[in-house]
Design a protein around this motif. Structure first.
Motif, short mmCIF file in Angstrom:
data_model
loop_
_atom_site.label_atom_id
_atom_site.label_comp_id
_atom_site.label_asym_id
_atom_site.label_seq_id
_atom_site.Cartn_x
_atom_site.Cartn_y
_atom_site.Cartn_z
N ILE A 45 168.05 29.76 17.42
CA ILE A 45 169.50 29.82 17.63
C ILE A 45 169.86 31.11 18.38
O ILE A 45 170.67 31.09 19.31
CB ILE A 45 170.25 29.73 16.28
CG1 ILE A 45 170.05 28.34 15.67
CG2 ILE A 45 171.73 30.03 16.46
CD1 ILE A 45 170.55 28.21 14.25
N LEU A 46 169.23 32.22 18.00
CA LEU A 46 169.49 33.49 18.67
C LEU A 46 169.06 33.44 20.12
O LEU A 46 169.72 34.01 21.00
CB LEU A 46 168.76 34.61 17.93
CG LEU A 46 169.01 36.03 18.42
CD1 LEU A 46 170.49 36.39 18.25
CD2 LEU A 46 168.15 37.01 17.66
N SER A 47 167.97 32.73 20.41
CA SER A 47 167.49 32.65 21.80
C SER A 47 168.48 31.88 22.69
O SER A 47 168.51 32.11 23.89
CB SER A 47 166.11 32.01 21.86
OG SER A 47 166.17 30.64 21.53
N ILE A 48 169.28 31.00 22.12
CA ILE A 48 170.31 30.30 22.90
C ILE A 48 171.33 31.31 23.42
O ILE A 48 171.75 31.25 24.58
CB ILE A 48 171.01 29.22 22.05
CG1 ILE A 48 170.05 28.08 21.74
CG2 ILE A 48 172.27 28.70 22.73
CD1 ILE A 48 170.58 27.09 20.73
N PHE A 49 171.72 32.26 22.57
CA PHE A 49 172.74 33.24 22.94
C PHE A 49 172.18 34.37 23.81
O PHE A 49 172.92 35.05 24.50
CB PHE A 49 173.39 33.83 21.69
CG PHE A 49 174.14 32.81 20.89
CD1 PHE A 49 175.29 32.22 21.37
CD2 PHE A 49 173.67 32.42 19.64
CE1 PHE A 49 175.97 31.28 20.64
CE2 PHE A 49 174.34 31.46 18.90
CZ PHE A 49 175.50 30.89 19.40
N THR A 50 170.87 34.59 23.78
CA THR A 50 170.28 35.67 24.56
C THR A 50 169.62 35.15 25.84
O THR A 50 168.87 35.88 26.48
CB THR A 50 169.22 36.42 23.73
OG1 THR A 50 168.21 35.50 23.32
CG2 THR A 50 169.85 37.10 22.54
N LYS A 52 167.47 32.56 26.09
CA LYS A 52 166.09 32.14 25.78
C LYS A 52 165.06 33.24 26.05
O LYS A 52 163.97 32.99 26.53
CB LYS A 52 165.74 30.86 26.54
CG LYS A 52 166.60 29.69 26.13
CD LYS A 52 166.13 28.41 26.76
CE LYS A 52 167.05 27.29 26.29
NZ LYS A 52 166.66 26.01 26.77
#
Length: 165
Positions: A45-50, A52
């Protein structure tokens, strides 16, 4: 040697040692659950906002060259793996958050299971003669020296005190 073995047996079988061992086993199992939560749920989920970003592939090669992956750089030179540090920091913060929420939930469940506490009796009472606050267990007032026994009739004591004056 026999005394040493007996002392060790007494030490190892103390209740605190057993509790510590059980706590460590449960803690290690809980760690694997939280690591799975972080790596399999929160990090994607964090990689979506950063955008990937794969934090594990962020590094600095100490020879100054660019390498496509961390493994390729490690084969040639030493590296500073700051991406791994970022991942571990996020793991720690998320683990601390999960433990905090679990402890808070357990405390709430524990409070729900308890009966409401009855208010405790006051530790002090007022002297019926001089109206100062004194310990609840007192049988004689330290200020006016009046007897505070429940059996003694207050009016009778006042009459006796007045007659002596």
């Amino acid at each position: 040697m026999k005394k040493f073995i007996e002392e060790f047996k007494a030490f190892a079988l103390k209740g605190n040692m057993i509790n510590l061992a059980v706590g460590m086993i449960i803690g290690s199992a809980f760690t694997s659950i939280v690591n799975s939560l972080v790596n399999d749920i929160f990090m994607p989920i964090l990689s979506i906002f950063t955008g990937k970003i794969d934090f594990s592939n962020l590094f600095i090669a100490l020879d100054g060259n660019k390498y496509p992956t961390l493994e390729a750089a490690k084969e040639v030179t030493s590296t500073i793996n700051y991406g791994s540090f970022i991942t571990q920091t996020i793991n720690f913060l998320l683990m601390a958050l999960v433990v905090f929420l679990a402890v808070k939930a357990m405390g709430r469940l524990e409070r729900l299971g308890r009966r409401p506490e009855e208010p405790k009796a006051s530790a002090q009472k007022a002297c019926p003669y001089c109206c100062t606050m004194i310990p609840a267990e007192a049988v004689r007032c330290p200020n006016c020296t009046s007897r505070l026994d429940k059996e003694v009739n207050i009016e009778q004591e006042r009459k006796t005190t007045d007659a002596l004056s």
